[in-house]
Every structure is written in C-alpha cells, then in structure tokens.
Design an enzyme around this catalytic site. Structure first.
Site, PDB file in Angstrom:
ATOM      1  N   CYS A   1      -7.149   3.422 -13.328  1.00  0.00           N
ATOM      2  CA  CYS A   1      -6.283   4.444 -13.680  1.00  0.00           C
ATOM      3  C   CYS A   1      -6.450   5.515 -12.681  1.00  0.00           C
ATOM      4  CB  CYS A   1      -7.116   5.255 -14.943  1.00  0.00           C
ATOM      5  SG  CYS A   1      -6.370   6.860 -15.331  1.00  0.00           S
ATOM      6  N   GLY A   2      -5.238   6.154 -12.105  1.00  0.00           N
ATOM      7  CA  GLY A   2      -4.866   7.035 -10.961  1.00  0.00           C
ATOM      8  C   GLY A   2      -5.736   8.142 -11.604  1.00  0.00           C
TER       9      GLY A   2
END
Length: 113
Positions: free
Chosen positions: A10-11
C-alpha cells in the site's frame, strides 16, 4: 514503543512508514496481513483510535462488497470479518503508547510521534 500496522503493498502505508522512520524513534513494524492481531488486540487498537469497528473498515474492498455490504453486523461480527479478511483493515495504523491514529493522510501520523 511505537508500532506501525503496515501493508508494504500500500502506497499510503509506505508513506506512513517513511514518516515513522524519519522520526528517528524506536518502532516496530507489524505486517498485519502476515501477523494478524488477535481479536483483543484489534479491539484495543479501535479503543485507542476512539472509533467504532466499522470506522476501521475498508468498505471499497471487493471482499466487503461481495460478502458484507448491506448486512447489519455487530461490532463483534465486524471484528471477525476483519480478522478473516485482514485486507479490510484500514492502514497504516500507528500506535504510540495510549495514542493511535490511522495514517490517512499519512501526515496525520506526525501528530502522535
């Protein structure tokens, strides 16, 4: 010690981890998809966040839409769903002592470091 509940894919979670790293404080990374919290731990995190279990859900995940959306679930049932499908847990979550925050946006994490 600071804990970050992190999903490396997840960024936003990666951005949150960078903020924690830059604080130069001791911390522990918990990759919650691999090392699931217990139901009690998850409940404790929710209490520290000062929210109800539904507020920690990622309701746009396909798992939620296909299996749970539109159903009336108790807090306990929501916890069970998050533990059965940890992708449903919002991320990143940072816990520092008696404080916790969901890092959305990641800059919010700075407020508890």
């Amino acid at each position: 010690m600071i804990k970050i509940y992190h999903n490396p894919r997840c960024g936003k979670s990666r951005e949150g981890l960078k903020i924690v790293e830059e604080s130069k404080k001791d911390f522990e990374i918990i990759k919650y998809l691999e090392n699931l919290p217990t139901k009690e731990e998850l409940g404790s995190i929710i209490n520290l966040l000062g929210i109800n279990s539904e507020d920690l859900l990622r309701k746009n995940e396909a798992i939620w839409k296909e299996n749970y959306r539109g159903k009336s679930l108790s807090n306990d049932e929501i916890l069970d769903a998050m533990l059965a499908h940890p992708k449903l847990i919002e991320r990143p979550i940072v816990v520092n002592g008696s404080k916790a925050i969901i890092g959305r946006p990641p800059e919010k994490i700075k407020s508890i470091l």
